[in-house]
Design an enzyme around this catalytic site. Structure first.
Site, PDB file in Angstrom:
ATOM      1  N   CYS A  47       0.837  -1.394   0.107  1.00  0.00           N
ATOM      2  CA  CYS A  47      -0.030  -0.048   0.015  1.00  0.00           C
ATOM      3  C   CYS A  47       0.800   1.179  -0.100  1.00  0.00           C
ATOM      4  O   CYS A  47       0.619   2.177  -1.016  1.00  0.00           O
ATOM      5  CB  CYS A  47      -0.897  -0.142   1.171  1.00  0.00           C
ATOM      6  SG  CYS A  47      -0.220   0.086   2.907  1.00  0.00           S
ATOM      7  N   ASN A  98      -6.000   1.963  -4.295  1.00  0.00           N
ATOM      8  CA  ASN A  98      -5.116   1.134  -3.347  1.00  0.00           C
ATOM      9  C   ASN A  98      -4.470  -0.173  -3.735  1.00  0.00           C
ATOM     10  O   ASN A  98      -4.982  -0.860  -4.617  1.00  0.00           O
ATOM     11  CB  ASN A  98      -5.807   1.119  -1.873  1.00  0.00           C
ATOM     12  CG  ASN A  98      -6.862   0.011  -1.925  1.00  0.00           C
ATOM     13  OD1 ASN A  98      -6.727  -0.475  -0.750  1.00  0.00           O
ATOM     14  ND2 ASN A  98      -7.619   0.161  -2.782  1.00  0.00           N
ATOM     15  N   HIS A 155      -2.594   0.867   6.945  1.00  0.00           N
ATOM     16  CA  HIS A 155      -2.937   1.070   5.225  1.00  0.00           C
ATOM     17  C   HIS A 155      -3.267   2.467   4.789  1.00  0.00           C
ATOM     18  O   HIS A 155      -3.701   3.340   5.624  1.00  0.00           O
ATOM     19  CB  HIS A 155      -4.205   0.356   5.041  1.00  0.00           C
ATOM     20  CG  HIS A 155      -4.778  -0.001   3.656  1.00  0.00           C
ATOM     21  ND1 HIS A 155      -3.880  -1.051   2.872  1.00  0.00           N
ATOM     22  CD2 HIS A 155      -5.556   0.495   3.070  1.00  0.00           C
ATOM     23  CE1 HIS A 155      -4.376  -0.877   1.771  1.00  0.00           C
ATOM     24  NE2 HIS A 155      -5.325   0.010   1.685  1.00  0.00           N
TER      25      HIS A 155
END
Length: 364
Positions: free
Chosen positions: A268, A331, A319
């Site tokens: 990420c 993402n 994240h």
């Protein structure tokens, strides 16, 4: 719907939405309190929506007291931080301000779930031992920043001496001791193997290194970053993968034991690092560090390319994605997936949206 002056999305073409933007950016700051998942689906109403087709939705000066951080420091605390930040050679005003940002985001009434109190998040027993009467009014009040800020500085100076002979970076050890205690730092010969403490140290150090007088990414830079990320749709997830040059092989291993060592792709934060490098902004490597290197914004002020962070606390952020608009982000979700578009409420611990602040030191 498009915001006037912010550009409009063009139809989806070959897996990439091309955006344009006219910069009218004005940096904003918002507290780091956790956002409810129900808020996520409404974030971005009125902002540029980069995707409209449901089929696509399957796949975030000169005056030292005035330049403590590129992120805003509340004016009422600047002189306190400047004075307290010079208590000993181990700390600086910038480091102290970064710690207070991490601990409470300058909220003098903050209280944690484990009982830490005030702007500097002292546990009651620690305050009893180390709290001082900073403003000379005859009482030590953990809820009064005039007492708590110089107390935090004095405590940092004290624990810096306690861990001075521990191997490794002295500043990192000091910060780790503030979070986990000097005994833990001495026991492990450096930063303890606690994920919270490791993220805590990394986040504060990344924030403290931000250049004085910095400004957040412009609207044009956000759009450039988002378009760069669009080009990576379908790229495999790789734990530890991705850098400023693009996809790369990752490392071993994720919390679930998945290795990226044989996978060329992005995790990420590798994706967001790459995307913003294309816009001329070099972010730190991890999601928690990237949050520390960004300026939190109100959900209603979110623009395409802003970063979306997930976690229970600032140091526990796990994240990050790039905001698209209309409640969606682009993402690299997790091992076994590919770079894709997801709704913001795909995870329940949406923490904040934030806008990257350009860094002096490039970290790839």
């Amino acid at each position: 719907m498009a915001v006037p002056g912010r550009g409009m999305a063009v139809p989806w073409r070959s897996g990439m939405a091309v955006l344009t933007s006219t910069d009218t950016h004005k940096p904003r700051k918002e507290g780091g309190t956790s956002l409810r998942a129900s808020t996520a689906v409404t974030i971005g109403v009125g902002a540029t929506a980069a995707v409209a087709m449901a089929a696509c939705l399957q796949a975030a000066g000169d005056d030292p007291a005035g330049t403590l951080l590129s992120l805003s420091v509340p004016s009422q605390y600047k002189s306190l931080i400047q004075a307290a930040g010079s208590t000993c050679p181990a700390i600086t005003p910038n480091l102290l301000a970064a710690l207070l940002t991490q601990e409470s985001n300058f909220n003098p009434k903050a209280r944690s779930q484990v009982g830490a109190e005030g702007i500097a998040q002292f546990m009651p027993s620690t305050w009893e031992a180390h709290g001082i009467d900073g403003n000379g009014d005859g009482k030590r009040d953990v809820w009064d920043p005039a007492d708590a800020i110089p107390s935090a500085a004095g405590y940092l100076c004290g624990i810096a001496k306690e861990v001075d002979d521990v191997p490794g970076n002295k500043q990192s050890n000091m910060l780790a001791a503030y979070n986990a205690g000097s005994g833990s730092v001495r026991k492990y010969g450096g930063i303890p193997p606690y994920k919270e403490t490791q993220n805590y140290v990394q986040s504060i150090e990344a924030l403290a290194k931000q250049p004085s007088g910095g400004k957040s990414a412009t609207g044009d830079q956000g759009v450039t970053a988002l378009n760069a990320a669009y080009e990576m749709l379908g790229t495999p997830y790789s734990w530890g993968g991705g850098n400023a040059n693009g996809p790369s092989t990752g490392i071993c291993c994720s919390p679930m034991g998945r290795s990226g060592a044989n996978i060329t792709g992005f995790d990420c934060s590798g994706l967001t690092l790459y995307a913003y490098a294309k816009a001329g902004i070099f972010l730190p490597r991890t999601a928690a560090q990237q949050y520390a290197a960004s300026e939190p914004i109100k959900p209603e002020d979110a623009l395409p390319g802003d970063l979306v962070f997930y976690g229970k606390t600032a140091s526990g952020i796990h994240h990050v994605g790039l905001y698209i608009g209309g409640g969606y982000m682009l993402n690299a979700p997790r091992p076994g997936t590919k770079v894709r578009i997801d709704p913001l409420d795909t995870m329940t611990d949406l923490y904040a949206l934030a806008r990257p602040t350009p860094q002096q030191n490039q970290e790839i």
